[in-house]
Structures are given as structure tokens and as C-alpha cells.
Design an enzyme around this catalytic site. Structure first.
Site, mmCIF file in Angstrom:
data_model
loop_
_atom_site.group_PDB
_atom_site.id
_atom_site.type_symbol
_atom_site.label_atom_id
_atom_site.label_comp_id
_atom_site.label_asym_id
_atom_site.label_seq_id
_atom_site.Cartn_x
_atom_site.Cartn_y
_atom_site.Cartn_z
ATOM 1 C CB CYS A 54 0.147 6.600 11.558
ATOM 2 S SG CYS A 54 1.759 7.021 11.054
ATOM 3 C CD GLU A 82 -2.890 -1.229 2.296
ATOM 4 O OE1 GLU A 82 -3.913 -1.908 2.163
ATOM 5 O OE2 GLU A 82 -2.579 -0.686 3.365
ATOM 6 C CB CYS A 108 2.164 -1.839 13.360
ATOM 7 S SG CYS A 108 2.388 -1.816 11.585
ATOM 8 C CB CYS A 166 5.325 -2.378 15.954
ATOM 9 S SG CYS A 166 7.013 -1.988 15.446
ATOM 10 C CB CYS A 182 6.706 -5.491 8.648
ATOM 11 S SG CYS A 182 8.081 -4.663 9.487
ATOM 12 C CB CYS A 212 2.904 7.434 3.183
ATOM 13 S SG CYS A 212 3.298 6.182 4.416
#
Ligand code: SF4
Length: 346
Positions: free
Chosen positions: A339, A94, A121, A118, A114, A107
Site C-alpha cells: 500500500c 500497476e 503515497c 497524499c 493521480c 488491486c
């Protein structure tokens, strides 16, 4: 069936020039093709109008031009656009266009999924599938620049590596992409308008300083207390705050460029006096500013935005210590483009 042909954009300009010489043409032809591929971002050999038909056929026989496609596009009420980007192998990442009154920011993603974990996230819930190639990062910027011109009447002004993935875990490709983005033979954007945002990989921060990169550095800090940071960003156990601090001091000594700390305040997690004090102490090591980012819950779990009072406490205490603090309202919340939300419900 998968094509065995090589992706022509994996070749350097010099390799392209050599290819033409080896095939009985002039090296200059390599410059022309390179210009079509990068500066003009062309994705078909047919449209390379200053190249003969015969040469275009020869290129088609030897190469493919892998490229991304905007697979889905969601527009927020605030003008933010979230793109689902399909890669040549069908995987999806994305990228987001974030407009404000004074700028438009892309962004971009650096990995599919990933490898870090975290807790707050949405991307962390996706397994890391692979790193993005330099051209796949470059293409995201080109696609968002087009949207910026189309929907906001001006070209893209800034880029942040804050999409899916940890950019410093795909360091070489991120650097190659930024080289192309900033090169006059690519997009010619200023490195000062690019920010690489990392969760904090000390060894790689030092490497960036040694490599004399020209772009800006942001670190997702979120807590300056070891146990708290480890509880929300478990990899912190392997990259403790002391190591992070040393790498940032090294960065500043070499580059003389201040750091931005990205910081979200969550209810009951890092909204106490001791959290603010630890952050103020951490800010004494290198010149920095703080972006306090509004959080967007990815579910009804433990991470909820702290109260306005807690955030005001942060602001007043930081300002009392002459630390610059900006409050970043999240954009594109209604389309899960804010975010920490990438990969949420997509
Ligand atoms: S916040 Fe960044 S580094 Fe952490 S899991 Fe999400 S994408 Fe990875």
C-alpha cells in the site's frame, strides 16, 4: 503512425448490433463479436472462429482492439505479484495480485498517475496523465484472474480499487468497468466482492449512493483531526471532514451498507491519544469497521510506521468502544507492491 481506426470495445452491444445491420449483416453478429470481446477477452479478430473470414476482414478494416499488456511482473516471497501494465498508448500503470489463504484479490488502477497529493503515497509523485478507459480497468482484472488461476489454482475472488489514481475522479469509467466485470456477459463477478476505495470526495460519495451502486465503499481516512488530515492529505482543505461525514451519513441512509475506513498510523503524526479519540468519535456517525494498515516507507522521509505500542493502543481503545478493527499486514513489500508503494522505483 497512430491508427485512426476506432477501438471496437468503445462500442456498446447495441452499437455493435447496429453496425452489422448497417453493413448488411444480421444484428445477431454483434452479439457474437461482443461475446468474443468481453466474455472471452479476445484481442484479435482472426481468432473469432464463428465469424466468417470476410466479416473478420471487414472488422479489421474498420476497427482496432485496444488492449493492455503485462509489461513486467515481479513476484514476492509471499506470493504477491506486481504487474507493470502497458496501455495501448505506451503509458504504464500497476496492478497487484494479493493472495491469502482464503482469497485472491486484484488491486487495480483507475488513473495513470493521480491528481491528488497524499504526502505518503508514491503515486502522488507522478503527474496525472489520464483516466483509464473501462476496458483498461476490465483488462487488469482479466490479467490478474489468469495469474490467480495459474499460480494459485483458483479464480480471482475479490477486487479493490486501491491501485494508482482516485477512482471517484474517474467515476463514469470505473462504473462502466464494474458493470462489465459484474455482468454475466462479462466476468460475472459479484459486486459484493468489489471495493472502491476513495480518499473521500463527498460529492461523488453522494452520487454513488444516488446511483444505487452494489459494491462496497472504503475511505482512506488516516486522521479524524482536520489539521492533521490536511497536513498529510492536502486536498482535505477542499473536502473537509464535516463534508465527508455528511456524505457518509447520506451513503448509509441510502444503501444501509457499512463503511470501511483505511487507516495508517505513522510515528509522530497520528499516534497520540487525541488521534485515537478523534477516530472513535468519527466512528459514531455511521456503522463502520477499521482496517489498520501497516505502512511501507516510500523513502527515508517523515512517514514511518508507528511503534507496535501505538498500534496496540489504537486496537485496544477501538475494541473497548465495540468498533471492529482488522490489522492488515502489507503484502509484497520486497517488490514495492504494498500500500502506498505503487510507482516506487518502477
Ligand atoms: S493515496 Fe490514492 S488518492 Fe492519494 S495520491 Fe495516492 S493514489 Fe492518489
Amino acid at each position: 503512425m497512430k491508427s485512426k481506426k476506432k477501438d471496437i470495445r468503445a462500442l456498446t452491444k447495441e452499437q455493435l448490433r447496429e453496425f452489422f445491420v448497417e453493413n448488411g449483416d444480421k444484428a445477431f453478429r454483434g452479439n457474437q463479436v461482443y461475446d468474443w470481446l468481453w466474455s472471452k477477452s479476445l484481442h484479435t479478430f482472426e481468432d473469432m472462429t464463428n465469424i466468417s473470414k470476410e466479416t473478420r476482414e471487414m472488422l479489421k478494416e474498420n476497427f482496432v482492439i485496444n488492449h493492455i499488456q503485462v509489461d513486467s511482473m515481479q513476484k514476492s516471497n509471499d506470493g504477491t505479484i506486481k504487474n507493470g501494465i502497458k496501455l495501448h498508448d505506451g503509458l504504464i500503470v500497476e496492478s497487484v495480485l494479493i493472495p491469502t489463504k482464503t482469497r485472491t484479490t486484484a488491486c487495480v488502477s483507475s488513473q495513470v498517475g493521480c491528481s491528488l497529493d497524499c504526502k505518503f503515497c508514491a503515486t502522488a509523485r507522478l503527474k496525472r496523465m489520464r483516466n483509464l478507459n473501462p476496458d483498461e480497468i476490465y483488462d487488469q482484472v482479466v490479467a490478474i484472474d489468469k495469474q490467480s488461476r495459474l499460480y494459485h489454482n483458483h479464480k480471482l475472488s475479490n477486487i479493490v480499487f486501491m491501485g494508482m489514481g482516485e477512482p471517484l475522479m474517474n467515476y463514469n469509467n470505473v462504473l462502466k468497468a464494474i458493470d462489465k466485470i459484474t455482468s454475466p456477459e462479462g466476468l460475472g463477478m459479484s459486486a459484493k466482492r468489489i471495493t472502491v476505495s476513495t480518499s473521500g470526495v463527498p460529492k461523488m460519495i453522494k452520487k454513488m449512493a444516488d446511483d444505487e451502486v452494489r459494491f462496497n465503499l472504503a475511505v482512506s481516512l488516516h486522521s479524524a483531526i482536520e489539521e492533521v488530515r490536511t497536513s498529510i492529505m492536502p486536498f482535505n482543505e477542499h473536502f473537509p471532514l464535516q463534508d465527508l461525514r455528511e456524505s457518509l451519513e447520506y451513503w448509509y441512509a441510502k444503501t444501509k451498507r457499512a463503511i470501511t475506513y483505511e487507516y495508517v498510523v505513522w510515528d509522530g503524526i497520528n499516534d497520540g491519544k487525541e488521534d485515537i479519540k478523534a477516530l472513535i468519535d468519527f466512528c459514531q456517525y455511521v456503522p463502520c469497521k477499521i482496517n489498520l494498515i501497516e505502512y511501507n516507507p516510500i523513502d527515508d522521509g517523515e512517514f514511518q510506521q508507528a511503534s507496535s505500542r501505538a498500534i496496540d493502543n489504537y486496537i485496544s481503545n477501538l475494541e473497548m468502544h465495540d468498533i471492529t478493527v482488522n490489522v492488515r499486514r502489507s503484502r509484497g513489500k520486497d517488490i514495492d507492491a504494498a500500500c502506498g508503494q505503487l510507482a516506487n522505483k518502477s
